[in-house]
Design a protein around this motif. Structure first.
Motif, mmCIF file in Angstrom:
data_model
loop_
_atom_site.group_PDB
_atom_site.id
_atom_site.type_symbol
_atom_site.label_atom_id
_atom_site.label_comp_id
_atom_site.label_asym_id
_atom_site.label_seq_id
_atom_site.Cartn_x
_atom_site.Cartn_y
_atom_site.Cartn_z
ATOM 1 N N ARG A 1 32.100 22.440 28.768
ATOM 2 C CA ARG A 1 32.917 21.376 28.918
ATOM 3 C C ARG A 1 32.016 20.328 29.282
ATOM 4 N N ILE A 2 32.293 19.101 29.000
ATOM 5 C CA ILE A 2 31.727 17.665 29.220
ATOM 6 C C ILE A 2 32.803 17.022 30.308
ATOM 7 N N VAL B 1 32.268 12.399 18.412
ATOM 8 C CA VAL B 1 33.850 12.382 18.475
ATOM 9 C C VAL B 1 34.224 13.613 17.490
ATOM 10 N N GLN B 2 33.765 13.552 16.393
ATOM 11 C CA GLN B 2 34.223 14.659 15.280
ATOM 12 C C GLN B 2 33.734 16.011 15.697
ATOM 13 N N ARG B 3 32.598 16.150 16.296
ATOM 14 C CA ARG B 3 32.206 17.510 16.657
ATOM 15 C C ARG B 3 33.074 17.990 18.057
ATOM 16 N N LEU B 4 33.253 16.925 19.100
ATOM 17 C CA LEU B 4 34.089 17.327 20.083
ATOM 18 C C LEU B 4 35.404 17.832 19.732
ATOM 19 N N ARG C 1 36.495 21.582 19.565
ATOM 20 C CA ARG C 1 37.589 21.715 20.953
ATOM 21 C C ARG C 1 36.955 21.822 22.206
ATOM 22 N N ILE C 2 35.839 20.804 22.258
ATOM 23 C CA ILE C 2 35.149 21.001 23.809
ATOM 24 C C ILE C 2 35.842 20.050 24.681
ATOM 25 N N LEU D 1 43.032 10.545 19.284
ATOM 26 C CA LEU D 1 42.057 11.244 18.518
ATOM 27 C C LEU D 1 42.114 12.552 18.286
ATOM 28 N N GLY D 2 42.970 13.289 19.238
ATOM 29 C CA GLY D 2 42.907 14.697 19.302
ATOM 30 C C GLY D 2 42.022 15.500 19.984
#
Ligand code: HPA
Ligand code: ZN
Length: 341
Positions: A220-221, A234-237, A241-242, A271-272
């Motif tokens: 988690r961040i 953002v795409q990666r997160l 689903r981080i 942004l989901g």
């Protein structure tokens, strides 16, 4: 949603807290009581003067006051009372599960033994299960302004208490202390069975978030609000689903955003991203989760569905087993059905 009835709805909504520093829950009244009991002199002469000093212009200006406050904490009983006071408040806000940071180095550096700190905190967490029905996990943070060697020594001191600690994290002064400083400490922590999280992208750039993921293997961040500066991140997160444990009132108090109206929480949600709302250091920033959710709802026009999503995310982003997460999500769904419309 009308303002009327919103406060009880948000307060009673079943939720989890995933980003709260136990030392940041030390309310001025308890700070005074402990300082008096322990004969620790304080710079501020009254509770009011202390509260009035809680004006910050960045993270460091807060941390200076936060570490000063920890000086009142000396005995196991002090750590018990600190944690118990938080749990009482959490219960009033229907926090069903809490994943709580503690900063052992803020205490061991002052000569308070590691075991004094953790025994006091742990005893309160254990007693809260039957008393309040609140489950919890502990996350031990390393202070990033101190050396990697000091973090490694702290990790070693924690090993006899491994069963009481779910994860390690990284907090304190972010700028100038990038994740790579702690690669070996985190590798060793993972090998010992700890899960991993890290503060990143609060004041630091998106690059610190990439490094927390790639070098520290953070699951988690914490904060992470600066991710929006980097679309690939953002795409990666989103894809992985981080979770981001966002703390809106903290971000305004520490001038990460000029006002709550300027906060990017709603954008992150739209942004989901798997965002959650948390209190960070509630005694210093003006509120616990309910106050954070209420103020965010009002400033950003969060919908009832947004608030549901935030609560649901808080369970899904937790380190609870899937079974326990599902039980709490079912409870949340029943609550929503009972408060339809
Ligand atoms: N950021 C970094 N370190 C901290 C914080 C925070 O918001 N609160 C307590 N230690
Ligand atoms: Zn924090």
């Amino acid at each position: 949603m009308t303002a009327h009835g919103l406060e009880p709805f948000i307060r009673d909504l079943p939720k989890a807290e995933l980003h709260v520093h136990i030392e940041g829950t030390l309310e001025p009244e308890l700070l005074y009581e402990l300082a008096r009991r322990n004969r620790v002199p304080l710079r501020f002469r009254t509770v009011e003067a202390l509260r009035a000093a809680y004006q910050f212009h960045n993270l460091q200006s807060f941390l200076d006051i936060y570490y000063e406050g920890t000086r009142a904490l000396l005995s196991e009983q002090d750590f018990f009372e600190l944690t118990w006071a938080y749990l009482e408040r959490a219960a009033q806000q229907n926090i069903r599960h809490a994943e709580i940071f503690f900063d052992p180095q803020a205490h061991t550096e002052r000569g308070v033994p590691f075991n004094t700190v953790i025994r006091g905190i742990h005893r309160a967490l254990e007693e809260a299960i039957p008393r309040f029905g609140i489950s919890s996990k502990l996350i031990m943070c390393f202070l990033r302004h101190l050396s990697a060697d000091a973090a490694m020594r702290t990790l070693e001191a924690s090993l006899p208490f491994k069963d009481w600690i779910a994860a390690v994290g990284l907090d304190s002064s972010e700028l100038g202390h990038p994740p790579e400083k702690f690669v070996e400490v985190f590798a060793r922590a993972r090998a010992a069975g700890y899960l991993t999280v890290a503060h990143a992208g609060e004041e630091g750039p998106p690059d610190y978030i990439w490094k927390a993921l790639d070098l520290l293997k953070a699951l988690r961040i914490d904060h992470g609000v600066r991710c929006l500066e980097d679309p690939a991140l953002v795409q990666r997160l989103v894809r992985e689903r981080i979770p981001l444990t966002v703390c809106p009132l903290s971000n305004v108090k520490l001038c990460v955003f000029k006002s709550l109206e300027d906060h990017n929480l709603k954008t992150l949600l739209d942004l989901g991203l798997c965002v959650t709302v948390n209190s960070d250091d509630p005694a210093y920033f003006g509120g616990y989760i309910t106050e954070n959710l209420l103020a965010s709802q009002q400033a950003l026009g969060l919908t009832r569905h947004d608030i549901y999503t935030l609560a649901r995310n808080s369970f899904e982003a937790s380190f609870l087993s899937i079974d326990k997460q599902q039980r709490l999500i079912d409870e949340l769904d029943r609550f929503m059905d009972a408060h339809a419309g």
